[in-house]
Enzyme design. Structure first.
Site, PDB file in Angstrom:
ATOM      1  N   ASN A   1     115.719  70.850 128.256  1.00 16.25           N
ATOM      2  CA  ASN A   1     115.386  70.263 126.961  1.00 16.25           C
ATOM      3  C   ASN A   1     116.133  70.897 125.796  1.00 16.25           C
ATOM      4  OD1 ASN A   1     112.395  70.362 128.588  1.00 16.25           O
ATOM      5  ND2 ASN A   1     113.344  68.408 128.110  1.00 16.25           N
TER       6      ASN A   1
ATOM      7  N   VAL B   1     117.424  72.102 120.181  1.00 16.24           N
ATOM      8  CA  VAL B   1     116.211  71.841 120.958  1.00 16.24           C
ATOM      9  C   VAL B   1     115.829  70.374 120.829  1.00 16.24           C
ATOM     10  CG1 VAL B   1     113.746  72.378 121.164  1.00 16.24           C
ATOM     11  CG2 VAL B   1     115.390  74.201 120.691  1.00 16.24           C
ATOM     12  N   CYS B   2     115.464  69.779 121.952  1.00 18.08           N
ATOM     13  CA  CYS B   2     115.063  68.373 121.994  1.00 18.08           C
ATOM     14  C   CYS B   2     113.674  68.275 122.606  1.00 18.08           C
ATOM     15  CB  CYS B   2     116.074  67.582 122.825  1.00 18.08           C
ATOM     16  SG  CYS B   2     115.653  65.834 122.981  1.00 18.08           S
ATOM     17  N   ILE B   3     112.661  68.272 121.741  1.00 14.19           N
ATOM     18  CA  ILE B   3     111.285  68.070 122.192  1.00 14.19           C
ATOM     19  C   ILE B   3     110.598  67.088 121.259  1.00 14.19           C
ATOM     20  CG2 ILE B   3     110.998  70.263 123.403  1.00 14.19           C
ATOM     21  CD1 ILE B   3     109.535  71.348 120.962  1.00 14.19           C
TER      22      ILE B   3
END
Length: 164
Positions: A81, A88-90
């Protein structure tokens, strides 16, 4: 809006300074810019990231808290992620879901704070979401060759500890 944003960010910084949260530390990159924070996330015990110290920059838009900040690791990070660039990819850092993957209650809302964001990132480190990866190679290795993934992550954890 930027005055309200800066006041809110100052309050959050003071709160984190007075009442630190286990697992991370946060401070300003430059005392003259409340919109850019330096973050250090400590790898939690009993995770692959244990013992590591991972530096990141959190950049807040002037529309904060209506819009989410961006979080980018400046330390090497290998995780499904986290884009290879370190970003950051959340869900919690997304306002809109272009692909219909996340539920509305998983996305950004103005009630989130620096603390809730970083607690989510710490949780993400121990529980990757490989269904919508930002780093395809890391997600594939996590699923198909976990021992190799584990070895790579633990090597990065040791290196990050040596750099601190």
């Amino acid at each position: 809006m930027s005055t309200q944003s800066s006041l809110l960010l100052k309050r959050q910084l003071i709160e984190l300074t007075k009442n630190p949260v286990e697992g991370f530390s946060a401070g300003l990159v430059d005392d003259d810019n409340i919109f850019e924070w330096e973050i250090v996330i400590m790898g939690l015990n009993d995770t692959l990231y244990e013992g590591g110290f991972y530096r990141a920059i959190m950049t807040f838009p002037v529309e904060y808290p209506l819009m989410p900040p961006k979080l980018k690791f400046t330390s090497d990070m290998y995780h499904p992620n986290v884009y290879p660039s370190g970003e950051v990819c959340i869900s919690i850092l997304v306002c809109e879901d272009k692909y219909g993957y996340e539920q509305a209650n998983e996305r950004w809302t103005p009630v989130h704070t620096v603390e809730t964001i970083l607690v989510s990132v710490i949780s993400m480190l121990s529980s990757p979401n490989d269904e919508s990866p930002a780093n395809i190679d890391a997600a594939k290795e996590w699923r198909e060759n976990y021992p190799a993934y584990k070895k790579k992550v633990q090597r990065l954890a040791r290196r990050s500890a040596d750099e601190c």
